[in-house]
Design a protein around this motif. Structure first.
Motif, short mmCIF file in Angstrom:
data_model
loop_
_atom_site.label_atom_id
_atom_site.label_comp_id
_atom_site.label_asym_id
_atom_site.label_seq_id
_atom_site.Cartn_x
_atom_site.Cartn_y
_atom_site.Cartn_z
N GLU A 1 14.62 -44.81 -29.56
CA GLU A 1 15.07 -46.35 -29.97
C GLU A 1 15.95 -46.15 -30.81
OE1 GLU A 1 11.86 -48.92 -30.13
OE2 GLU A 1 10.73 -48.17 -28.36
N VAL A 2 17.23 -46.83 -30.95
CA VAL A 2 18.19 -46.75 -31.95
C VAL A 2 18.35 -48.06 -32.23
CG1 VAL A 2 20.39 -46.21 -32.80
CG2 VAL A 2 19.13 -44.70 -31.11
N GLN A 3 18.26 -48.62 -33.58
CA GLN A 3 18.45 -49.94 -34.09
C GLN A 3 19.41 -49.96 -35.25
OE1 GLN A 3 14.44 -50.93 -35.34
NE2 GLN A 3 13.49 -50.82 -33.21
N GLY A 4 19.92 -51.24 -35.49
CA GLY A 4 21.09 -51.51 -36.31
C GLY A 4 22.31 -51.01 -36.28
N ASN A 5 22.67 -50.14 -35.14
CA ASN A 5 24.25 -49.88 -34.80
C ASN A 5 24.93 -50.97 -34.12
OD1 ASN A 5 22.33 -49.45 -32.58
ND2 ASN A 5 24.06 -48.39 -31.52
N SER B 1 25.11 -37.09 -42.27
CA SER B 1 26.26 -36.55 -42.26
C SER B 1 27.58 -36.84 -41.71
CB SER B 1 26.31 -34.84 -41.53
OG SER B 1 25.98 -35.00 -40.33
N HIS B 2 27.29 -38.04 -40.80
CA HIS B 2 28.12 -38.78 -40.03
C HIS B 2 28.94 -39.88 -41.05
CE1 HIS B 2 30.26 -41.24 -37.29
NE2 HIS B 2 29.89 -40.58 -36.16
N VAL C 1 19.48 -44.24 -43.34
CA VAL C 1 18.71 -43.92 -42.35
C VAL C 1 17.27 -44.15 -42.39
CG1 VAL C 1 18.05 -42.39 -40.50
CG2 VAL C 1 20.31 -42.44 -41.38
N SER C 2 16.64 -44.77 -41.39
CA SER C 2 15.21 -44.83 -41.45
C SER C 2 14.51 -44.41 -40.05
CB SER C 2 14.65 -46.35 -41.75
OG SER C 2 13.18 -46.38 -41.77
N THR D 1 16.63 -46.11 -37.37
CA THR D 1 17.21 -47.25 -37.63
C THR D 1 18.34 -46.78 -38.61
OG1 THR D 1 15.19 -48.51 -37.62
CG2 THR D 1 17.05 -49.53 -38.81
N VAL D 2 19.55 -47.45 -38.48
CA VAL D 2 20.55 -46.82 -39.34
C VAL D 2 21.18 -48.12 -39.84
CG1 VAL D 2 21.09 -44.94 -37.84
CG2 VAL D 2 22.17 -47.32 -37.40
#
Length: 265
Positions: A54-58, A92-93, A99-100, A112-113
């Motif tokens: 799951e990716v959040q905040g992007n 590195s991006h 990042v969390s 979470t970014v």
């Protein structure tokens, strides 16, 4: 006789205690073995294999870009991943600021970014360098992309690398330019500004899309200067005056002159 009986009783109690301790240690040993075997079984089974990321905040980056940058792969045991390594990969991006990471048993990892945002563009030797508010290089393009960003010109580079802060010879002037951009956005005149030039030593030159040039001292209070500039521009546009230079280099003084009659001091 009484002494012997007491001695035998003590020995009997002592033996009972030894047997109890032995039974306890044996049971404890089997529990530890069973526990370790259970952990080994879980690590080798599919139960803890990563099934969902799951990716959040992007907003800027796609979910796929973040997963690829983090080097996350499905169907790999989630405990084989070191969260610190995933975090290092993601940071590195250039566009990722914070990042969390969380493991969610049995088979999920939540990423979470917090992304960096393009803040200004610096032209350099035929290329365009996109920076964020912290002066971090986010992107280098050979083509000028049509985006609602202000050009910062007159920058003398020492070096620059993607993901790092720019290294320039007049850093205080660049700081002042970024402060000027921030203040202009707060008072809603940012969309009027086309370019900010920091090629001079003592002042910053701002150019609007209509060609009005504004000279602002680099050590002035940018918030105050921008508030005053908003009022000046409003008056100029109301009177349809565009081919002028507004001099705000000196505190408390604002002069407006036609560009044709201007002689720079």
């Amino acid at each position: 006789m009484e002494y012997l009986e007491k001695k035998r009783e003590k020995q009997r109690i002592k033996n009972i205690r030894k047997r109890k301790i032995k039974k306890f240690l044996t049971a404890f040993f089997f529990i530890i073995v069973f526990f370790l075997w259970g952990i080994y079984f879980l690590l080798q089974s599919d139960l803890l294999n990563l099934k969902k990321i799951e990716v959040q905040g992007n907003i800027i980056l796609t979910t796929e870009e973040i997963i690829d940058t983090g080097q996350l792969f499905l169907n790999r045991n989630i405990f084989q991943y070191k969260l610190i390594d995933i975090e290092k990969n993601l940071l590195s991006h250039p566009f990722i600021k914070e990042v969390s990471l969380q493991r969610k048993l049995p088979n999920r990892i939540i990423v979470t970014v917090r992304e960096r945002e393009k803040y200004a563009i610096i032209p350099y030797m035929g290329s365009y360098i996109y920076i964020d508010q912290d002066k971090v290089v986010l992107q280098v393009s050979e083509n000028y992309l049509a985006e609602d960003l202000i050009l910062i010109t007159g920058v003398e580079f020492q070096s620059f690398n993607l993901g790092d802060q720019v290294d320039i010879s007049k850093e205080p002037l660049l700081d002042a330019a970024i402060e000027l951009i921030e203040a202009s956005k707060l008072v809603t005149i940012g969309e009027l500004i086309s370019e900010i030039n920091i090629g001079q030593e003592d002042y910053i030159k701002l150019v609007t899309f209509d060609g009005i040039e504004v000279l602002i001292g680099n050590k002035t209070d940018m918030a105050y200067s921008v508030l005053a500039l908003k009022e000046v521009l409003t008056n100029l546009y109301t009177r349809n005056i565009k081919s002028v230079i507004v001099d705000m280099r000196y505190k408390g003084q604002i002069s407006i002159r036609n560009r044709e009659n201007w002689e720079e001091n």
